[in-house]
Design a protein around this motif. Sequence first.
Motif, mmCIF file in Angstrom:
data_model
loop_
_atom_site.group_PDB
_atom_site.id
_atom_site.type_symbol
_atom_site.label_atom_id
_atom_site.label_comp_id
_atom_site.label_asym_id
_atom_site.label_seq_id
_atom_site.Cartn_x
_atom_site.Cartn_y
_atom_site.Cartn_z
ATOM 1 N N VAL A 275 0.862 -1.180 0.000
ATOM 2 C CA VAL A 275 0.000 0.000 0.000
ATOM 3 C C VAL A 275 0.903 1.236 0.000
ATOM 4 O O VAL A 275 1.392 1.649 1.049
ATOM 5 N N PRO A 276 1.132 1.839 -1.168
ATOM 6 C CA PRO A 276 2.072 2.956 -1.248
ATOM 7 C C PRO A 276 1.650 4.181 -0.430
ATOM 8 O O PRO A 276 2.510 4.906 0.084
ATOM 9 N N LEU B 107 13.480 -10.006 -0.741
ATOM 10 C CA LEU B 107 13.399 -8.906 0.217
ATOM 11 C C LEU B 107 13.996 -7.625 -0.355
ATOM 12 O O LEU B 107 15.105 -7.643 -0.881
ATOM 13 N N VAL B 108 13.253 -6.521 -0.217
ATOM 14 C CA VAL B 108 13.762 -5.227 -0.659
ATOM 15 C C VAL B 108 13.888 -4.223 0.487
ATOM 16 O O VAL B 108 14.642 -3.263 0.382
ATOM 17 N N GLY B 109 13.155 -4.425 1.583
ATOM 18 C CA GLY B 109 13.210 -3.461 2.669
ATOM 19 C C GLY B 109 12.709 -4.014 3.986
ATOM 20 O O GLY B 109 11.969 -4.981 4.023
ATOM 21 N N VAL B 110 13.144 -3.342 5.054
ATOM 22 C CA VAL B 110 12.736 -3.686 6.417
ATOM 23 C C VAL B 110 12.385 -2.380 7.135
ATOM 24 O O VAL B 110 13.163 -1.414 7.072
ATOM 25 N N ALA B 111 11.238 -2.326 7.772
ATOM 26 C CA ALA B 111 10.860 -1.194 8.611
ATOM 27 C C ALA B 111 11.113 -1.590 10.061
ATOM 28 O O ALA B 111 10.611 -2.614 10.519
ATOM 29 N N TRP B 112 11.895 -0.788 10.735
ATOM 30 C CA TRP B 112 12.245 -1.074 12.137
ATOM 31 C C TRP B 112 11.333 -0.292 13.057
ATOM 32 O O TRP B 112 11.020 0.868 12.813
ATOM 33 N N TRP B 113 10.894 -0.952 14.136
ATOM 34 C CA TRP B 113 9.997 -0.367 15.113
ATOM 35 C C TRP B 113 10.670 -0.342 16.483
ATOM 36 O O TRP B 113 11.558 -1.144 16.752
ATOM 37 N N THR B 114 10.224 0.576 17.319
ATOM 38 C CA THR B 114 10.725 0.668 18.686
ATOM 39 C C THR B 114 9.554 0.458 19.633
ATOM 40 O O THR B 114 8.531 1.143 19.508
ATOM 41 N N GLU C 288 9.944 -0.275 -4.695
ATOM 42 C CA GLU C 288 8.987 -0.968 -5.556
ATOM 43 C C GLU C 288 8.562 -2.348 -5.045
ATOM 44 O O GLU C 288 8.564 -3.331 -5.786
ATOM 45 N N PRO C 289 8.162 -2.434 -3.771
ATOM 46 C CA PRO C 289 7.704 -3.731 -3.263
ATOM 47 C C PRO C 289 6.322 -4.090 -3.804
ATOM 48 O O PRO C 289 5.548 -3.217 -4.197
ATOM 49 N N ASP C 290 6.061 -5.377 -3.807
ATOM 50 C CA ASP C 290 4.741 -5.878 -4.187
ATOM 51 C C ASP C 290 3.951 -6.322 -2.958
ATOM 52 O O ASP C 290 2.724 -6.324 -2.981
ATOM 53 N N TRP C 291 4.670 -6.740 -1.912
ATOM 54 C CA TRP C 291 4.050 -7.275 -0.701
ATOM 55 C C TRP C 291 4.704 -6.690 0.537
ATOM 56 O O TRP C 291 5.887 -6.366 0.529
ATOM 57 N N SER C 292 3.925 -6.625 1.618
ATOM 58 C CA SER C 292 4.470 -6.323 2.942
ATOM 59 C C SER C 292 3.824 -7.280 3.939
ATOM 60 O O SER C 292 2.747 -7.822 3.685
ATOM 61 N N GLU D 19 4.940 5.370 2.231
ATOM 62 C CA GLU D 19 5.559 6.277 1.262
ATOM 63 C C GLU D 19 7.080 6.119 1.205
ATOM 64 O O GLU D 19 7.671 6.189 0.130
ATOM 65 N N GLN D 20 7.721 5.893 2.357
ATOM 66 C CA GLN D 20 9.177 5.779 2.385
ATOM 67 C C GLN D 20 9.679 4.514 1.683
ATOM 68 O O GLN D 20 10.838 4.426 1.305
#
Length: 142
Positions: free
Chosen positions: A87-88, A133-140, A98-102, A92-93
């Motif tokens: 969901v772009p 894999l193209v990206g990882v979002a890190w959470w705190t 250009e991912p297809d899935w999260s 947004e970041q």
Amino acid sequence: MKRSRRLVAASSAAVLATVLSAGLTGCSANLLIWGPEGTRVIETTEQLVDAAASGDAASFVCEGYEPEMREPTDWEGLSAEEPEEFVPEYWEQMVPLEPDWSINLSLPEDRAQAGTEYPGDVFYQQTDDGLCLVGVAWWTVE
């Protein structure tokens, strides 16, 4: 009981038994809930988490990408949760990747302490060879 009612009751019982027995196995439950594509994202993510926790996730990364993997201990005990098509507007970041899935990851309760950083979401591209894999979002944890 009339014959038609018995047939409806028997058919309903058979369908219910099939759904319940499918629900007893994780793979089948995922298939019922998320469909074949979502199930593939979950399975790939479970494999990624295991590989990353062992320090060996390079084979999951798309060529030309360098997602932030950090330390193997950051991946220990994580579990795959809910896959969705990318969901772009929400991520947004991640659009330039250009991912297809999260899919989001859950942190085990014993690690959920304020200040803990962990990979909360991962992002995949669909290729001819499968997901990578193209990206990882890190959470705190707060």
